[in-house]
Motif scaffolding. Structure first.
Motif, short mmCIF file in Angstrom:
data_model
loop_
_atom_site.label_atom_id
_atom_site.label_comp_id
_atom_site.label_asym_id
_atom_site.label_seq_id
_atom_site.Cartn_x
_atom_site.Cartn_y
_atom_site.Cartn_z
N PRO A 225 0.81 -1.22 0.00
CA PRO A 225 0.00 0.00 0.00
C PRO A 225 0.84 1.27 0.00
O PRO A 225 0.50 2.25 -0.67
N VAL A 226 1.96 1.26 0.74
CA VAL A 226 2.82 2.45 0.79
C VAL A 226 3.45 2.73 -0.57
O VAL A 226 3.48 3.86 -1.04
N ILE A 227 3.93 1.66 -1.21
CA ILE A 227 4.53 1.83 -2.54
C ILE A 227 3.47 2.34 -3.52
O ILE A 227 3.76 3.23 -4.34
N TYR A 228 2.26 1.81 -3.43
CA TYR A 228 1.17 2.27 -4.31
C TYR A 228 0.91 3.76 -4.10
O TYR A 228 0.79 4.53 -5.06
N ILE A 229 0.83 4.19 -2.84
CA ILE A 229 0.56 5.60 -2.55
C ILE A 229 1.69 6.49 -3.05
O ILE A 229 1.45 7.52 -3.69
N LEU A 230 2.93 6.08 -2.79
CA LEU A 230 4.08 6.89 -3.22
C LEU A 230 4.13 7.01 -4.74
O LEU A 230 4.34 8.10 -5.29
N GLU A 231 3.94 5.89 -5.43
CA GLU A 231 4.02 5.93 -6.89
C GLU A 231 2.84 6.70 -7.49
O GLU A 231 3.00 7.41 -8.49
N THR A 232 1.66 6.57 -6.91
CA THR A 232 0.50 7.32 -7.41
C THR A 232 0.70 8.81 -7.21
O THR A 232 0.40 9.61 -8.11
N LEU A 233 1.22 9.20 -6.05
CA LEU A 233 1.52 10.62 -5.81
C LEU A 233 2.55 11.11 -6.82
O LEU A 233 2.42 12.21 -7.37
N GLY A 234 3.58 10.28 -7.07
CA GLY A 234 4.62 10.67 -8.01
C GLY A 234 4.09 10.86 -9.42
O GLY A 234 4.44 11.83 -10.11
N ARG A 235 3.22 9.98 -9.86
CA ARG A 235 2.66 10.07 -11.21
C ARG A 235 1.73 11.28 -11.34
O ARG A 235 1.73 11.98 -12.35
N LYS A 236 0.92 11.51 -10.30
CA LYS A 236 0.06 12.70 -10.32
C LYS A 236 0.90 13.97 -10.31
O LYS A 236 0.58 14.96 -10.98
N LEU A 237 2.00 13.93 -9.56
CA LEU A 237 2.90 15.07 -9.50
C LEU A 237 3.53 15.35 -10.87
O LEU A 237 3.62 16.50 -11.31
N ALA A 238 3.92 14.28 -11.56
CA ALA A 238 4.53 14.42 -12.88
C ALA A 238 3.56 15.08 -13.87
O ALA A 238 3.97 15.93 -14.67
N LYS A 239 2.28 14.70 -13.79
CA LYS A 239 1.29 15.28 -14.70
C LYS A 239 1.10 16.76 -14.45
O LYS A 239 0.98 17.56 -15.39
#
Length: 242
Positions: A225-239
């Motif tokens: 779950p932590v990896i999912y949250i971190l990666e989702t935040l990162g992808r949203k940040l990139a957009k």
């Protein structure tokens, strides 16, 4: 049924019921309220509160809705952690959690620097988070030593993203407090909204999976779950930075 909002509203005793239900879903369907309460180590009153927080009028309605929930579910592998992980992804697959992630990204964008903080396994994930954010264009650092000195210079216009499974580790709480004292915003990623770290933080993202320890000491709780949250935040940040 087990939405992020519903699970986040559960207190410690109600979480014991939730953890038992998720791990013993085949048994629960045939248990009376007294049997479930005894198996989970709580009172029948706690089980009823648990049912109501899942928007059921009582235990009978809970069993009916739980049966429908299971029928809609895909067959589960019996390997360790599968049911908990599937339940987590179901709980965050909604607009409410997406809005929480979007709000978190706005906070990250408004900060000049991001500092990931964690100890032990969470320290390793802090390093991963800092690298992932740097890869998408938001330069970040990580600290995996809870005794690292916090100064006004490093905390100025910064955001500390603090990772902790329990949200109750004394060293991490002390470290997070140091950031707050230096007027640094604190965002926590923990396993429960009611943890001490979540209450201390300016913003919290929680994930809900039962903790697992070996010998009552070594934490081997899944970090998916932590990896999912971190990666989702990162992808949203990139957009948003594109």
């Amino acid at each position: 049924m087990f939405t992020h909002a519903a699970i986040a509203s559960l207190n410690g005793l109600e979480m014991m019921v939730y953890n038992y239900v998720i791990k013993n879903r085949d048994k629960v369907m045939y248990m009376t309220i007294r049997e479930l309460a005894e198996a989970a180590g709580v009172s029948t009153t706690t089980v009823l509160r648990f049912c109501r927080k899942l928007h059921c009028d009582g235990y009978s309605e809970f069993r009916v809705r739980f049966k429908l929930y299971l029928e809609q579910d895909e067959p589960l592998d019996s390997h360790f952690g599968t049911s908990e992980i599937i339940s987590f992804f179901k709980s965050v697959s909604n607009d409410e959690f997406e809005n929480l992630l979007d709000n978190a990204v706005d906070i990250i964008l408004s900060s000049e620097r991001v500092i990931f903080v964690g100890a032990g396994t969470s320290g390793a994930l802090a390093k991963y988070g800092a690298r992932f954010f740097s890869n998408v264009g938001k330069f970040s650092n990580h600290i995996d030593d809870p005794y690292f000195p916090v100064s006004n210079d490093m905390a100025k216009n910064a955001l500390a993203i603090v990772l902790s499974v329990s949200g109750e580790t004394a060293e991490i709480l002390r470290f997070a407090s140091q950031f707050s004292l230096h007027n640094c915003k604190v965002m926590s990623i923990t396993s429960h909204d009611n943890s001490a770290l979540a209450r201390l933080a300016d913003f919290n993202l929680s994930w809900h999976i039962p903790q697992t320890r070996v010998g009552g000491v070594y934490d081997i709780t899944t970090q998916i779950p932590v990896i999912y949250i971190l990666e989702t935040l990162g992808r949203k940040l990139a957009k948003k930075m594109a």
